[in-house]
Write an enzyme that holds these catalytic residues in place. Structure first.
Site, short mmCIF file in Angstrom:
data_model
loop_
_atom_site.label_atom_id
_atom_site.label_comp_id
_atom_site.label_asym_id
_atom_site.label_seq_id
_atom_site.Cartn_x
_atom_site.Cartn_y
_atom_site.Cartn_z
N GLY A 119 -5.08 -21.99 34.89
CA GLY A 119 -5.20 -20.74 34.14
C GLY A 119 -4.12 -19.82 34.65
N SER A 156 -3.31 -17.75 37.89
CA SER A 156 -3.85 -17.64 39.25
C SER A 156 -4.06 -16.20 39.69
CB SER A 156 -2.94 -18.38 40.24
OG SER A 156 -1.63 -17.89 40.16
N CYS A 198 -3.56 -27.01 39.13
CA CYS A 198 -2.56 -26.04 38.70
C CYS A 198 -2.83 -24.65 39.32
CB CYS A 198 -2.45 -26.02 37.18
SG CYS A 198 -0.88 -25.35 36.64
N ARG A 219 4.78 -20.81 42.99
CA ARG A 219 4.28 -20.68 41.60
C ARG A 219 5.43 -20.86 40.61
NH1 ARG A 219 1.98 -15.21 40.49
NH2 ARG A 219 1.37 -16.25 38.57
N ILE A 246 2.13 -27.58 33.10
CA ILE A 246 2.28 -26.37 32.28
C ILE A 246 2.53 -25.18 33.22
CG2 ILE A 246 1.18 -24.86 30.58
CD1 ILE A 246 -0.70 -27.29 29.93
N ARG A 247 3.73 -24.64 33.18
CA ARG A 247 4.10 -23.55 34.11
C ARG A 247 3.56 -23.86 35.51
NH1 ARG A 247 1.92 -18.57 32.79
NH2 ARG A 247 3.55 -17.66 34.06
N HIS A 293 -2.41 -31.14 35.12
CA HIS A 293 -3.71 -30.92 34.47
C HIS A 293 -4.39 -32.24 34.09
CE1 HIS A 293 -3.64 -26.51 33.64
NE2 HIS A 293 -2.34 -26.69 33.77
N GLU A 326 -7.33 -32.76 33.38
CA GLU A 326 -8.39 -32.54 32.37
C GLU A 326 -7.83 -32.53 30.95
OE1 GLU A 326 -6.90 -30.31 34.07
OE2 GLU A 326 -6.76 -28.42 32.97
N1 GLN Z 1 1.70 -20.43 36.24
C1 GLN Z 1 0.29 -20.26 36.43
C2 GLN Z 1 0.00 -19.40 37.65
O1 GLN Z 1 0.86 -19.09 38.40
C3 GLN Z 1 -0.43 -21.58 36.58
C4 GLN Z 1 -0.35 -22.32 35.28
C5 GLN Z 1 -1.50 -23.24 35.01
O2 GLN Z 1 -2.56 -23.19 35.64
N2 GLN Z 1 -1.32 -24.04 33.99
O3 GLN Z 1 -1.10 -19.02 37.85
#
Ligand code: GLN
Length: 197
Positions: free
Chosen positions: A46, A48, A78, A105, A134-135, A171, A173
């Site tokens: 999500g 963080s 993540c 991050r 994802i990021r 991820h 999930e």
């Molecule tokens: N970039 C998000 C963060 O720094 C983490 C991304 C994710 O959980 N998919 O919180």
């Protein structure tokens, strides 16, 4: 077996769905009371910074730390990995500091914000695991008794284990491959005291 999924923000519903596929009892957790009598906990992906703030606002932080100290298995994915790390190399955000990791991050830059990579994870068997990033953060250092579970081809560490704590930059999930969750569920069931024992 009761596994809680921290449900303050992020991809918690997907983790609950995977746990149910594995026939584990899965419960969303938002209140300190809901942490009681769990056998395992998942901290999802999500944002963080938001998850970190809500963990403190909801008074969950001390209780999670206490449970981890008494051996509760925890999986962080993540943003969950970021929350578990002891040190962030590029942020002063408060984490739970449970795993002896230095984490960066958003470590893959704009061009590679989202990507997929086939990961070799020996703990899950020979078949490569589909890593969805994802990021994503990356683990810059795995210290102390942290074991590296997998790396990208360029050597970047993207999953690690410290005793009963597991963290992934990707991820699991969001794929149909249940093996990472199964690995965690097995840790949970092995650390649950046997009935009568
Ligand atoms: N970039 C998000 C963060 O720094 C983490 C991304 C994710 O959980 N998919 O919180």
């Amino acid at each position: 077996m009761r596994i809680g999924v921290l449900a303050v923000q992020g991809a918690f519903a997907e983790h609950i769905a995977v746990l149910r596929k594995l026939e584990a009892e899965a419960l969303p957790v938002r209140l300190p009371l809901e942490l009681i009598s769990l056998d395992g906990l998942i901290i999802p992906g999500g944002e963080s910074t938001v998850i970190s703030r809500l963990i403190r606002d909801y008074d969950l932080s001390d209780q999670i730390k206490k449970l981890a100290a008494s051996g509760l298995p925890i999986l962080g994915t993540c943003a969950g990995l970021i929350i578990l790390a002891k040190e962030l190399s590029d942020s002063k955000m408060q984490t739970l500091g449970l795993m002896d990791l230095v984490v960066r991050r958003n470590a893959f830059g704009r061009q590679r914000e989202s990507f997929e990579a086939e990961l070799s994870i020996p703990a899950l068997g020979e078949k490569p695991f589909p890593g969805v990033f994802i990021r994503a953060p990356r683990i810059e250092q795995a210290n102390g008794n942290v074991a590296v579970l997998t790396r990208l081809n360029d050597g970047t560490i993207v999953a690690a284990r410290q005793e009963k704590l597991i963290a992934t930059a990707f991820h699991p999930e969001l794929t149909d491959d249940l093996r990472l969750h199964k690995y965690f569920v097995d840790i949970v069931s092995n650390s649950k005291p046997s009935p009568g024992g």
